[in-house]
Motif scaffolding. Structure first.
Motif, PDB file in Angstrom:
ATOM      1  N   ARG A 100       0.839  -1.202   0.000  1.00  0.00           N
ATOM      2  CA  ARG A 100       0.000   0.000   0.000  1.00  0.00           C
ATOM      3  C   ARG A 100       0.875   1.254   0.000  1.00  0.00           C
ATOM      4  O   ARG A 100       0.578   2.238  -0.685  1.00  0.00           O
ATOM      5  CB  ARG A 100      -0.922  -0.010   1.222  1.00  0.00           C
ATOM      6  N   GLY A 101       1.941   1.208   0.767  1.00  0.00           N
ATOM      7  CA  GLY A 101       2.844   2.353   0.790  1.00  0.00           C
ATOM      8  C   GLY A 101       3.485   2.602  -0.558  1.00  0.00           C
ATOM      9  O   GLY A 101       3.625   3.753  -0.995  1.00  0.00           O
ATOM     10  N   GLU A 102       3.846   1.532  -1.223  1.00  0.00           N
ATOM     11  CA  GLU A 102       4.440   1.684  -2.562  1.00  0.00           C
ATOM     12  C   GLU A 102       3.442   2.314  -3.525  1.00  0.00           C
ATOM     13  O   GLU A 102       3.791   3.193  -4.326  1.00  0.00           O
ATOM     14  CB  GLU A 102       4.900   0.328  -3.088  1.00  0.00           C
ATOM     15  N   ALA A 103       2.202   1.848  -3.430  1.00  0.00           N
ATOM     16  CA  ALA A 103       1.182   2.412  -4.320  1.00  0.00           C
ATOM     17  C   ALA A 103       1.011   3.904  -4.080  1.00  0.00           C
ATOM     18  O   ALA A 103       0.840   4.687  -5.023  1.00  0.00           O
ATOM     19  CB  ALA A 103      -0.144   1.670  -4.115  1.00  0.00           C
ATOM     20  N   LEU A 104       1.063   4.303  -2.817  1.00  0.00           N
ATOM     21  CA  LEU A 104       0.971   5.731  -2.511  1.00  0.00           C
ATOM     22  C   LEU A 104       2.178   6.489  -3.052  1.00  0.00           C
ATOM     23  O   LEU A 104       2.045   7.592  -3.600  1.00  0.00           O
ATOM     24  CB  LEU A 104       0.892   5.932  -0.993  1.00  0.00           C
ATOM     25  N   PHE A 105       3.329   5.909  -2.869  1.00  0.00           N
ATOM     26  CA  PHE A 105       4.580   6.522  -3.332  1.00  0.00           C
ATOM     27  C   PHE A 105       4.514   6.804  -4.829  1.00  0.00           C
ATOM     28  O   PHE A 105       5.021   7.813  -5.314  1.00  0.00           O
ATOM     29  CB  PHE A 105       5.726   5.551  -3.018  1.00  0.00           C
ATOM     30  N   LEU A 106       3.859   5.904  -5.546  1.00  0.00           N
ATOM     31  CA  LEU A 106       3.785   6.035  -7.003  1.00  0.00           C
ATOM     32  C   LEU A 106       2.512   6.736  -7.457  1.00  0.00           C
ATOM     33  O   LEU A 106       2.259   6.839  -8.660  1.00  0.00           O
ATOM     34  CB  LEU A 106       3.855   4.644  -7.647  1.00  0.00           C
ATOM     35  N   SER A 107       1.724   7.197  -6.526  1.00  0.00           N
ATOM     36  CA  SER A 107       0.404   7.724  -6.887  1.00  0.00           C
ATOM     37  C   SER A 107       0.450   9.195  -7.271  1.00  0.00           C
ATOM     38  O   SER A 107       1.401   9.913  -6.954  1.00  0.00           O
ATOM     39  CB  SER A 107      -0.555   7.548  -5.712  1.00  0.00           C
ATOM     40  N   GLU A 108      -0.618   9.614  -7.917  1.00  0.00           N
ATOM     41  CA  GLU A 108      -0.766  11.020  -8.248  1.00  0.00           C
ATOM     42  C   GLU A 108      -1.017  11.858  -7.003  1.00  0.00           C
ATOM     43  O   GLU A 108      -0.855  13.078  -7.018  1.00  0.00           O
ATOM     44  CB  GLU A 108      -1.892  11.221  -9.263  1.00  0.00           C
ATOM     45  N   LYS A 109      -1.426  11.195  -5.922  1.00  0.00           N
ATOM     46  CA  LYS A 109      -1.653  11.915  -4.670  1.00  0.00           C
ATOM     47  C   LYS A 109      -0.331  12.353  -4.046  1.00  0.00           C
ATOM     48  O   LYS A 109      -0.211  13.474  -3.578  1.00  0.00           O
ATOM     49  CB  LYS A 109      -2.414  11.026  -3.688  1.00  0.00           C
ATOM     50  N   CYS A 110       0.636  11.481  -4.066  1.00  0.00           N
ATOM     51  CA  CYS A 110       1.922  11.808  -3.440  1.00  0.00           C
ATOM     52  C   CYS A 110       2.974  12.269  -4.453  1.00  0.00           C
ATOM     53  O   CYS A 110       3.766  13.151  -4.154  1.00  0.00           O
ATOM     54  CB  CYS A 110       2.451  10.602  -2.679  1.00  0.00           C
ATOM     55  N   GLU A 111       3.000  11.633  -5.590  1.00  0.00           N
ATOM     56  CA  GLU A 111       3.955  11.989  -6.654  1.00  0.00           C
ATOM     57  C   GLU A 111       5.412  11.926  -6.198  1.00  0.00           C
ATOM     58  O   GLU A 111       6.252  12.673  -6.686  1.00  0.00           O
ATOM     59  CB  GLU A 111       3.649  13.366  -7.231  1.00  0.00           C
ATOM     60  N   CYS A 112       5.701  11.046  -5.257  1.00  0.00           N
ATOM     61  CA  CYS A 112       7.086  10.903  -4.795  1.00  0.00           C
ATOM     62  C   CYS A 112       7.995  10.461  -5.943  1.00  0.00           C
ATOM     63  O   CYS A 112       9.188  10.771  -5.972  1.00  0.00           O
ATOM     64  CB  CYS A 112       7.165   9.879  -3.669  1.00  0.00           C
ATOM     65  N   TYR A 113       7.405   9.700  -6.863  1.00  0.00           N
ATOM     66  CA  TYR A 113       8.187   9.064  -7.918  1.00  0.00           C
ATOM     67  C   TYR A 113       8.873  10.060  -8.844  1.00  0.00           C
ATOM     68  O   TYR A 113       9.861   9.721  -9.493  1.00  0.00           O
ATOM     69  CB  TYR A 113       7.310   8.133  -8.761  1.00  0.00           C
ATOM     70  N   HIS A 114       8.358  11.271  -8.940  1.00  0.00           N
ATOM     71  CA  HIS A 114       8.986  12.227  -9.860  1.00  0.00           C
ATOM     72  C   HIS A 114      10.456  12.434  -9.510  1.00  0.00           C
ATOM     73  O   HIS A 114      11.308  12.509 -10.395  1.00  0.00           O
ATOM     74  CB  HIS A 114       8.264  13.568  -9.817  1.00  0.00           C
ATOM     75  N   CYS A 115      10.733  12.551  -8.213  1.00  0.00           N
ATOM     76  CA  CYS A 115      12.120  12.757  -7.795  1.00  0.00           C
ATOM     77  C   CYS A 115      12.809  11.454  -7.402  1.00  0.00           C
ATOM     78  O   CYS A 115      14.034  11.371  -7.421  1.00  0.00           O
ATOM     79  CB  CYS A 115      12.183  13.731  -6.614  1.00  0.00           C
ATOM     80  N   HIS A 116      12.025  10.464  -7.001  1.00  0.00           N
ATOM     81  CA  HIS A 116      12.607   9.219  -6.491  1.00  0.00           C
ATOM     82  C   HIS A 116      12.141   8.034  -7.337  1.00  0.00           C
ATOM     83  O   HIS A 116      11.438   7.160  -6.841  1.00  0.00           O
ATOM     84  CB  HIS A 116      12.218   9.023  -5.024  1.00  0.00           C
ATOM     85  N   PRO A 117      12.533   7.995  -8.607  1.00  0.00           N
ATOM     86  CA  PRO A 117      12.039   6.929  -9.486  1.00  0.00           C
ATOM     87  C   PRO A 117      12.887   5.658  -9.423  1.00  0.00           C
ATOM     88  O   PRO A 117      14.030   5.680  -8.955  1.00  0.00           O
ATOM     89  CB  PRO A 117      12.156   7.569 -10.871  1.00  0.00           C
ATOM     90  N   GLY A 118      12.299   4.604  -9.927  1.00  0.00           N
ATOM     91  CA  GLY A 118      13.036   3.371 -10.172  1.00  0.00           C
ATOM     92  C   GLY A 118      13.625   2.746  -8.922  1.00  0.00           C
ATOM     93  O   GLY A 118      13.219   3.014  -7.790  1.00  0.00           O
ATOM     94  N   GLY A 119      14.578   1.867  -9.130  1.00  0.00           N
ATOM     95  CA  GLY A 119      15.217   1.199  -8.012  1.00  0.00           C
ATOM     96  C   GLY A 119      16.199   2.082  -7.285  1.00  0.00           C
ATOM     97  O   GLY A 119      16.451   1.924  -6.093  1.00  0.00           O
ATOM     98  N   GLN A 120      16.772   3.015  -7.991  1.00  0.00           N
ATOM     99  CA  GLN A 120      17.746   3.920  -7.400  1.00  0.00           C
ATOM    100  C   GLN A 120      17.080   4.915  -6.455  1.00  0.00           C
ATOM    101  O   GLN A 120      17.707   5.460  -5.576  1.00  0.00           O
ATOM    102  CB  GLN A 120      18.480   4.671  -8.514  1.00  0.00           C
ATOM    103  N   LEU A 121      15.817   5.179  -6.702  1.00  0.00           N
ATOM    104  CA  LEU A 121      15.028   6.083  -5.875  1.00  0.00           C
ATOM    105  C   LEU A 121      15.597   7.498  -5.854  1.00  0.00           C
ATOM    106  O   LEU A 121      15.474   8.227  -4.869  1.00  0.00           O
ATOM    107  CB  LEU A 121      14.883   5.525  -4.454  1.00  0.00           C
ATOM    108  N   SER A 122      16.221   7.867  -6.940  1.00  0.00           N
ATOM    109  CA  SER A 122      16.663   9.245  -7.159  1.00  0.00           C
ATOM    110  C   SER A 122      16.752   9.475  -8.653  1.00  0.00           C
ATOM    111  O   SER A 122      17.199   8.597  -9.390  1.00  0.00           O
ATOM    112  CB  SER A 122      18.031   9.516  -6.537  1.00  0.00           C
TER     113      SER A 122
END
Lengths: 354, 333
Positions: free
Chosen positions: A224-246
């Protein structure tokens, strides 16, 4: 700008005072133990899941191929307080293995108790980095390696002085010859340090296994946390993408406030770069507190709270940082997802220890 | 002006050899041409020998006819078989402008109402470049590096923060052209790939990746606007974007992994490529038009679901759909 404000990643730090140089070097006056069948190699082909193509060896520049001898030499230097003016601060002072090679202090303490202005982040997996220090002022690990030695609030020495010290030790001379085919010099000293840092690979976390298809340690809350991380609600993925998370870029995440450290702007001179800092990878983030460029956020819970608020309100904040209105359950899910990035083996891997 | 005007000009005639596995002797022989792009132009069929000189009178080299990009549409190879082994290096200096003035990355760009906009992140992909002949045919050309080698995947990433990326270079047959056409983004075959398996400029450091099983942004803009000073309105009077309120904070175009989604842009303008030496032209990127498209009221409700429902994704899709009506790119004399 003060000298202290120039520090980003405090790459080197004081040596634990109780440790003698002899202990760090393995045995006084003699070579570090060579790699053999009983000594696991520093250089492996391990690559964290989801990272850019290639191993850490593939990331090394052509003029500093990653070899066991070079990484071992770099390890000895990394733990050697002789690199500092006062002989009591080493790279490992600020980059402590138990904290994923970061500093548990908000800002690190250098020679004579001097403190900087930025937090020393984890340097595990730095082999895949595109730039170094919080403001990205170094383009290579080799370029980065010499700066903490010369920074007045870190080691306050000079690379030439550091070279002179190690060159006075026959065992060092022999090791440099073996690794680089020449006596110690500024170039090879920095290359050796870079080689050890390049060997620090962390790729055995629950998140790695999740990306490889094994969810044994990646239960529903982490999912569930991963889904949030990748969601349009949080948009964490823009800066922290992929396996590298940066994404290896520079962004103003809302931590900067007027009068604070302007970060990337000190390198570029651009108004738009005020408050921008390099996006850190999040591997082992749960064990590398405190957070943000200045270590001003003590816990991951507080990090999530800050992002949930959309930062601290400065108008320079990136437009993609917005209030998220997370529920308490969502915050807990995000936290658990972040915990999945921890690779316990890194923290106690004897290969990386002094 | 901080954006690339540098265009380190290369040797007169670049020659592709070596790393692509093609020798200069057996340069690729174009096969029958397909439809090279969304615009409907068709490349001529015919065999070509590498290195033949151009015909007289400025007409494009007839034996440099390429097979067109449709030939590679279904693959996403990092190392491409080049369209041709020789040609003239044509440098297109990508110059963002706002109200006709350079749009300077990271610095305040004044608007007519006295406010200003500061671009914080601005990048886009260009691929599948073709030069257009006056008979309507198109000649596919390779996107190359400053060293004259094909860019990986045939893709150029413009990144306003990186001055080196401000020049789009292609290896072109000599001749006179009436314009160019290119994909503002990447083809579906690449868009479907996982960034972790790709190299620059299609890796996560491109800052152009979606997180949901692959996919890329084609065009990314983020910026912030300052509030107008009182009494400063009308200071410029320039056409185009006049107020901070007309500048969206973010525009993200892209987001379809199923169908070919990338827009193709046709830019008209006389373009002469000499037989020897190099050629250089400025290709401006009108941000007024970008913002106009992003702010359009075109219905994108069929697009704006899930991760594509953010304001920036909606703005990007509006821009994509409005592109045929806009004049974002312009060749300068």
């Amino acid at each position: 700008m003060s000298d202290g404000s120039m520090i980003t990643k405090r790459s080197c730090s004081f040596l634990i005072a109780s440790l003698s140089f002899a202990a760090l070097a393995g045995c006084s006056g003699s070579d570090p133990a060579p790699a053999n069948a009983e000594t696991p190699l520093l250089i492996t082909s391990t690559t964290p899941a989801g990272f850019p193509k290639g191993t850490n060896k593939d990331q090394a520049p052509a003029d500093n191929a990653l070899t066991e001898d070079r990484a071992l030499l770099g390890k000895r230097l990394f733990y050697d307080p002789q690199l500092s003016r006062t002989n009591d601060v080493s790279c490992a002072t600020c980059h402590q293995q138990a904290y994923a090679f970061s500093d548990p202090g908000a800002v690190s303490t250098g020679v004579d108790g001097r403190t900087g202005t930025r937090n020393a982040p984890s340097i595990a997996n730095a082999a895949w980095g595109r730039s170094f220090f919080w403001d990205g002022r170094a383009h290579t690990l080799e370029e980065q390696a010499g700066q903490p030695i010369e920074n007045p609030v870190e080691m306050d020495s000079s690379v030439s002085d550091a070279v002179a010290k190690v060159a006075a030790d026959p065992s060092y001379v022999e090791t440099f010859e073996k690794a680089y085919g020449e006596p110690p010099n500024a170039d090879s000293l920095q290359k050796a340090l870079a080689s050890f840092v390049r060997s620090l690979v962390s790729g055995n976390s629950p998140y790695d296994r999740h990306l490889r298809g094994d969810d044994t340690d990646f239960g529903p809350q982490r999912q569930r946390g991963e889904a949030l991380f990748l969601s349009e609600k949080c948009e964490c993925y823009h800066c922290h993408p992929g396996g590298q998370l940066s994404n290896e870029g520079y962004f103003n995440d809302g931590t900067y406030t007027v009068g604070g450290d302007t970060g990337r702007q000190q390198v570029s001179g651009r108004v738009g770069d005020i408050g921008k800092f390099k996006v850190p990878g999040l591997r082992n983030v749960a064990v590398s507190a405190p957070y943000m460029h200045d270590g001003s956020v003590p816990t991951l819970e507080a990090v999530i709270e800050q992002y949930d608020q959309g930062g601290r309100g400065d108008p320079t904040t990136d437009p993609l940082i917005k209030p998220m209105s997370l529920t308490s359950d969502e915050k807990a899910d995000l936290l658990e997802f972040l915990n999945s990035f921890t690779d316990p083996s890194l923290l106690e891997d004897a290969r990386f220890a002094p | 002006m901080k954006l690339a005007r540098l265009a380190a000009l290369m040797t007169c005639t670049a020659v592709l050899v070596g790393p692509l596995g093609c020798s200069s002797e057996n340069g690729q022989t174009p096969s029958a041409g397909g439809s090279p792009g969304a615009g409907g132009a068709t490349a001529e069929a015919g065999a070509a020998e590498a290195g033949d000189g151009p015909s007289n009178g400025g007409a494009p080299d007839t034996d440099d006819v390429s097979p067109g990009w449709s030939v590679t549409a279904s693959t996403c190879a990092e190392k491409l078989t080049p369209q041709r082994m020789q040609g003239t290096l044509l440098s297109l200096l990508l110059q963002p402008v706002l109200a006709g003035e350079p749009f300077v990355f990271g610095d305040p760009n004044p608007l007519a109402d006295g406010s200003a906009v500061i671009p914080l992140n601005f990048r886009f992909y260009i691929s599948e470049v073709e030069l257009l002949r006056n008979d309507g045919d198109a000649v596919a050309v390779d996107v190359v590096t400053a060293a004259g080698e094909p860019e990986p995947y045939g893709v150029h990433l413009f990144n306003a923060e990186d001055t080196d990326s401000g020049t789009l270079r292609v290896l072109a047959p000599a001749g006179d052209y009436t314009g160019l056409r290119f994909a503002l983004g990447i083809k579906l075959a690449c868009n479907k790939q996982t960034p972790a398996n790709l190299d620059d400029p299609l890796d996560t450091a491109s800052q152009m990746t979606w997180p949901h099983g692959g996919g890329f942004l084609y065009f990314r803009y983020e910026g912030r606007s300052s509030v107008a000073d009182s009494g400063a309105a009308g200071a410029s009077g320039a056409a185009g974007t006049n107020a901070a309120s007309e500048v969206p904070p973010a525009v993200h175009m892209g987001g379809n992994l199923v169908t070919e989604f990338v827009p193709h842009v046709t830019v008209s303008g006389a373009l002469s490529v000499p037989r020897s030496g190099t050629a250089e032209r400025e290709l401006t990127v009108a941000m007024d038009e970008v913002f106009k498209g992003a702010n359009s009221d075109i219905d994108v409700s069929d697009f704006a679901v899930g991760f594509r429902s953010t304001p920036e994704a909606v703005a990007g899709e509006r821009l994509r759909r409005e592109l045929p009506e806009l004049h974002v790119f312009e060749l300068k004399p």
